[in-house]
Write an enzyme that holds these catalytic residues in place. Structure first.
Site, PDB file in Angstrom:
ATOM      1  N   ALA A   4       0.831  -1.203   0.000  1.00 12.94           N
ATOM      2  CA  ALA A   4       0.000   0.000   0.000  1.00 12.94           C
ATOM      3  C   ALA A   4       0.867   1.254   0.000  1.00 12.94           C
ATOM      4  O   ALA A   4       1.808   1.382   0.787  1.00 12.94           O
ATOM      5  CB  ALA A   4      -0.920   0.001   1.225  1.00 12.94           C
ATOM      6  N   CYS A  14      -2.883  -9.210   5.266  1.00 10.73           N
ATOM      7  CA  CYS A  14      -2.698  -7.945   5.975  1.00 10.73           C
ATOM      8  C   CYS A  14      -2.813  -8.150   7.490  1.00 10.73           C
ATOM      9  O   CYS A  14      -3.832  -8.648   7.973  1.00 10.73           O
ATOM     10  CB  CYS A  14      -3.732  -6.931   5.505  1.00 10.73           C
ATOM     11  SG  CYS A  14      -3.562  -5.317   6.303  1.00 10.73           S
ATOM     12  N   LYS A  45      -2.606 -14.718  -1.715  1.00 13.26           N
ATOM     13  CA  LYS A  45      -1.483 -14.472  -0.811  1.00 13.26           C
ATOM     14  C   LYS A  45      -2.002 -14.519   0.615  1.00 13.26           C
ATOM     15  O   LYS A  45      -3.070 -13.974   0.915  1.00 13.26           O
ATOM     16  CB  LYS A  45      -0.841 -13.117  -1.089  1.00 13.26           C
ATOM     17  CG  LYS A  45       0.360 -12.835  -0.182  1.00 13.26           C
ATOM     18  CD  LYS A  45       0.925 -11.441  -0.370  1.00 13.26           C
ATOM     19  CE  LYS A  45       2.061 -11.205   0.623  1.00 13.26           C
ATOM     20  NZ  LYS A  45       2.581  -9.822   0.568  1.00 13.26           N
ATOM     21  N   ASN A  99       7.390 -15.914   0.522  1.00 12.45           N
ATOM     22  CA  ASN A  99       7.501 -14.488   0.816  1.00 12.45           C
ATOM     23  C   ASN A  99       8.000 -14.324   2.243  1.00 12.45           C
ATOM     24  O   ASN A  99       7.617 -15.076   3.124  1.00 12.45           O
ATOM     25  CB  ASN A  99       6.128 -13.828   0.621  1.00 12.45           C
ATOM     26  CG  ASN A  99       6.094 -12.355   0.980  1.00 12.45           C
ATOM     27  OD1 ASN A  99       5.178 -11.880   1.614  1.00 12.45           O
ATOM     28  ND2 ASN A  99       7.106 -11.612   0.563  1.00 12.45           N
ATOM     29  N   ASP A 134      11.442 -11.851   4.074  1.00 11.75           N
ATOM     30  CA  ASP A 134      12.883 -11.705   4.262  1.00 11.75           C
ATOM     31  C   ASP A 134      13.688 -11.995   3.001  1.00 11.75           C
ATOM     32  O   ASP A 134      14.819 -12.496   3.083  1.00 11.75           O
ATOM     33  CB  ASP A 134      13.384 -12.582   5.419  1.00 11.75           C
ATOM     34  CG  ASP A 134      12.823 -12.158   6.763  1.00 11.75           C
ATOM     35  OD1 ASP A 134      12.169 -11.098   6.822  1.00 11.75           O
ATOM     36  OD2 ASP A 134      13.018 -12.896   7.755  1.00 11.75           O
ATOM     37  N   ARG A 169       9.173  -5.678   1.040  1.00  7.01           N
ATOM     38  CA  ARG A 169      10.021  -4.616   1.571  1.00  7.01           C
ATOM     39  C   ARG A 169      11.415  -4.580   0.954  1.00  7.01           C
ATOM     40  O   ARG A 169      12.077  -3.541   0.974  1.00  7.01           O
ATOM     41  CB  ARG A 169      10.131  -4.771   3.088  1.00  7.01           C
ATOM     42  CG  ARG A 169       8.821  -4.563   3.850  1.00  7.01           C
ATOM     43  CD  ARG A 169       8.994  -4.909   5.325  1.00  7.01           C
ATOM     44  NE  ARG A 169       9.316  -6.323   5.509  1.00  7.01           N
ATOM     45  CZ  ARG A 169      10.012  -6.812   6.528  1.00  7.01           C
ATOM     46  NH1 ARG A 169      10.486  -6.001   7.447  1.00  7.01           N
ATOM     47  NH2 ARG A 169      10.248  -8.109   6.616  1.00  7.01           N
TER      48      ARG A 169
END
Length: 360
Positions: free
Chosen positions: A2, A93, A133, A195, A197, A220
């Site tokens: 987001a 989320c 996901k 998903n 790290d 990230r």
């Protein structure tokens, strides 16, 4: 992510992959999450968020949804109006304002409701692939990913992706890649993506080797590093790794990002939006506190150009710029609706969970 993976950032990442590998972009770049309800209500902000570049292919749209009926309407709208080529459903989320209403990572605990939502998406998607996901579960005592993976595969999704943390962990600590391996063993008829790290190409290679997963999902790790996908493509394709950018090359990328954001949001909002990226782009570079403060307050392209001109273009990419990026925070108790854990087969649609994030 987001506020990050808008059309400007996606286009930048695709450009970097192509420029640094010399090949067409192979990565799948997913738009920032939008709510199914806001989409069907044609919320202006949401429609703006679903903007794709003219040459963007495939166009991947991520939906947040809690209601089978709204899901069906949203996916039919995507198909009938040719809004995207792929639908990704986000059940990962961990934000308290979302889980408190039963959305996000809390929802897969309700197995029957999760089933109905996924079924509604797949049945209305036609030829469009639908992916899911998710997270490992709510917390250490309430894992949901094996059931969710089995259900998603049975309902006809094209792939499942697992962020190897629980909602309680948020983004703290270390992702438990062994759970990705468990999901891969449990779900054998569709691809399983990992998903959590993946901050550099070596992490991606290590995740696939340890877990047997079919691919990786990056969040990230690409913050301030849109060239990461070129490095991933090289590592997974067995070609030489691109040379990390110098500070001067980073400055060129940052300037391009500013141009794209200004085109998408308008100059004022676009430059304000760029501010949050500055610390990620400049992490580890020796530029001094005065310049860093200037970048954090930039408001025009002219201001940005003046600041970029003051950088030493020959400074090499710093080794200490590698590693975790973005939010980490601390683990905590997951906020849930009262009685949420009482009956995992309860298919009642959570009240107000899609209103909280209406408009994206």
């Amino acid at each position: 992510m987001a506020g990050i993976t808008n059309v400007a950032f996606r286009q930048l990442c695709r450009e970097q992959e192509t420029a640094r590998t010399g090949q067409d972009a192979a990565g799948l770049y997913v738009c920032e999450m939008v709510t199914a309800r806001a989409l069907v209500e044609r919320h202006p902000d949401t429609l703006h968020m679903t903007t794709f570049a003219p040459d963007e292919s495939p166009r991947s749209l991520q939906l947040y949804t809690v209601d089978p009926e709204t899901t069906a309407r949203a996916v039919r709208m995507i198909v009938e109006e040719d809004l995207a080529d792929h639908v990704d459903m986000n059940f990962g989320c961990p934000v308290p304002k979302v889980t408190r209403k039963g959305g996000g990572a809390a929802l897969p605990y309700k197995r029957e409701l999760f089933t109905r939502i996924v079924r509604a998406a797949v049945q209305n998607a036609g030829a469009l692939p639908v992916t899911v996901k998710m997270r490992v579960g709510i917390d250490a005592e309430h894992h949901t990913f094996l059931d969710a993976g089995r259900i998603a595969a049975a309902e006809g999704v094209s792939a499942v992706a697992l962020h190897a943390r629980t909602a309680a962990q948020r983004y703290s600590g270390t992702a438990d890649w062994s759970q990705i391996a468990r999901l891969k063993e449990h779900v054998t008829d569709i691809p399983v993506l990992g998903n959590g790290d993946v901050f550099d190409a070596a992490d991606a290679v290590a995740m696939m080797a340890r877990t047997g997963c079919d691919g990786v999902v990056v969040g990230r790790g690409c913050l301030g590093r849109p060239w990461l996908f070129a490095e991933l493509a090289a590592a997974l394709g067995g070609t030489p790794a691109p040379v990390p950018p110098t500070l001067g090359e980073v400055a060129v990328v940052l300037r391009r990002h500013a141009e794209l954001l200004a085109a998408h949001h308008g100059p004022d909002k676009g430059l304000r939006d760029l501010r949050k990226h500055m610390a990620w782009y400049l992490r580890g570079f020796p530029i001094g506190s005065e310049l860093r403060q200037g970048f954090a307050l930039v408001s025009t392209l002219d201001d940005l150009d003046a600041l970029l001109a003051r950088l030493d273009a020959d400074v090499p990419f710093p080794a200490d710029a590698e590693g975790p990026r973005g939010r980490q925070g601390s683990p905590g108790t997951v906020a849930l609706p009262e009685g949420w854990l009482d009956d995992p087969q309860d298919a009642t649609v959570p009240h107000g969970a899609d209103v909280l994030t209406s408009g994206g």
